[in-house]
Design a protein around this motif. Sequence first.
Motif, short mmCIF file in Angstrom:
data_model
loop_
_atom_site.label_atom_id
_atom_site.label_comp_id
_atom_site.label_asym_id
_atom_site.label_seq_id
_atom_site.Cartn_x
_atom_site.Cartn_y
_atom_site.Cartn_z
N MET A 85 35.26 88.77 38.79
CA MET A 85 36.30 87.92 39.37
C MET A 85 36.17 86.50 38.85
N TRP A 86 37.15 85.71 39.11
CA TRP A 86 37.13 84.34 38.62
C TRP A 86 37.30 83.34 39.77
N TYR A 87 36.69 82.19 39.58
CA TYR A 87 37.00 81.06 40.46
C TYR A 87 37.91 80.12 39.68
N TYR A 88 38.91 79.59 40.33
CA TYR A 88 39.87 78.72 39.66
C TYR A 88 39.60 77.27 40.02
N GLU A 89 39.47 76.45 38.97
CA GLU A 89 39.32 75.03 39.20
C GLU A 89 40.67 74.38 38.89
N LYS A 90 41.18 73.64 39.85
CA LYS A 90 42.56 73.18 39.74
C LYS A 90 42.65 71.92 38.89
N LYS A 91 42.19 72.01 37.65
CA LYS A 91 42.39 70.92 36.70
C LYS A 91 42.31 71.49 35.29
N LEU A 92 42.82 70.73 34.34
CA LEU A 92 42.79 71.21 32.95
C LEU A 92 41.43 70.96 32.34
N GLN A 93 41.10 71.77 31.30
CA GLN A 93 39.81 71.60 30.63
C GLN A 93 39.74 70.26 29.94
N TYR A 94 40.87 69.79 29.43
CA TYR A 94 40.97 68.50 28.75
C TYR A 94 42.35 67.94 29.09
N PRO A 95 42.44 66.62 29.33
CA PRO A 95 43.74 66.08 29.77
C PRO A 95 44.84 66.30 28.73
N VAL A 96 46.04 66.52 29.22
CA VAL A 96 47.20 66.68 28.34
C VAL A 96 48.20 65.57 28.65
N ARG A 97 48.40 64.70 27.67
CA ARG A 97 49.40 63.64 27.82
C ARG A 97 50.47 63.85 26.77
N VAL A 98 51.71 63.72 27.20
CA VAL A 98 52.83 63.87 26.28
C VAL A 98 53.66 62.60 26.34
N ARG A 99 53.90 61.99 25.19
CA ARG A 99 54.55 60.69 25.15
C ARG A 99 56.04 60.80 25.42
N GLU A 100 56.71 61.79 24.82
CA GLU A 100 58.17 61.85 24.99
C GLU A 100 58.65 63.29 25.00
N CYS A 101 59.83 63.47 25.60
CA CYS A 101 60.53 64.74 25.58
C CYS A 101 60.78 65.13 24.13
N ASN A 102 60.25 66.28 23.70
CA ASN A 102 60.37 66.66 22.29
C ASN A 102 60.38 68.19 22.16
N PRO A 103 61.56 68.79 22.46
CA PRO A 103 61.62 70.26 22.47
C PRO A 103 61.30 70.87 21.10
N ARG A 104 61.52 70.13 20.02
CA ARG A 104 61.23 70.69 18.71
C ARG A 104 59.72 70.95 18.55
N LEU A 105 58.93 70.00 19.05
CA LEU A 105 57.47 70.18 19.01
C LEU A 105 57.04 71.36 19.89
N ALA A 106 57.74 71.52 21.03
CA ALA A 106 57.45 72.66 21.91
C ALA A 106 57.69 73.97 21.18
N LYS A 107 58.72 73.98 20.34
CA LYS A 107 59.04 75.19 19.56
C LYS A 107 57.88 75.56 18.64
N TYR A 108 57.22 74.56 18.06
CA TYR A 108 56.07 74.84 17.19
C TYR A 108 54.86 75.27 18.02
N LEU A 109 54.66 74.56 19.14
CA LEU A 109 53.48 74.81 19.97
C LEU A 109 53.47 76.19 20.60
N ILE A 110 54.66 76.75 20.81
CA ILE A 110 54.73 78.05 21.48
C ILE A 110 54.01 79.11 20.64
N GLU A 111 53.79 78.81 19.36
CA GLU A 111 53.01 79.72 18.50
C GLU A 111 51.63 79.96 19.09
N GLN A 112 51.03 78.92 19.67
CA GLN A 112 49.69 79.06 20.24
C GLN A 112 49.75 79.65 21.66
#
Lengths: 189, 74
Positions: free
Chosen positions: A1-28
């Motif tokens: 089983m798993w315990y869930y820690e309610k935070k990200l492993q490393y902070p995620v900051r996004v500077r601006e709305c950029n759906p095109r970049l999201a399109k590339y990132l969805i690969e991962q």
Amino acid sequence: MWYYEKKLQYPVRVRECNPRLAKYLIEQYGGADGELSAALRYLNQRYTIPNKVVGLLNDIGTEEFAHLEMIATMVYKLTKDATPEQMKAAGLATHYANHDNALFYHNSAGNPWTATYIASKGDPIADIYEDIAAEEKARATYQWIINLSDDPELNDSLKFLREREIIHSQRFREAAQILIDEKDQKQFF
Amino acid sequence: MHQTNTKYFYPYISPFDPCPPIVRKSYSTPPQLYMGFQPPNLAQFQTAKEALYCGTLWPAFHDPYPPKEGREDN
């Protein structure tokens, strides 16, 4: 089983709305060498791998889910308030038609995730070598996304994830060596 | 052993290449390719913050990207 820690492993900051970049990132997210594939590959292989490396597959598989969560956060933030027009301009009209701004497990070309992306051969050497290759492919994918991205704060998180692939590759290489080495022999360094 | 984490190469350039040529190209060869088993007591970063920022506890595994010497040259 798993315990869930309610935070990200490393902070995620996004500077601006950029759906095109999201399109590339969805690969991962839902791509062949993405974090979902990695997590499911390792957590599935761990049942039939020799005892000595079960724990490694368990730990890395778990960490891949933490990475998946980071990618999801990036994609979500990049598209959160994007209008249909912005989605269309980013080449995401076909995604929007099906999913609105919701995330989905597919690659940047829109192909849905498939279990054929992962392997479990049951042969420990074949499986671990597959895992090493998967880590190097994921590392390369991060490089190509960093090359495409012009968001420095997002790139900071992507560089963290790329470095984790390096460490995972190192651990799988050590695991392969553990499986290859003759048992009960003294190790000389 | 001295190790570089980026390798450069110079592909053939044809006078008939349609795009402006990239003279020098590169590929990554990160530290895990050279390490073998991680040696015991490998030096760690001084602070947890540095380690988190780099994504690893050990400077020996840290591989900055894009490379300082650049990725490719025209």
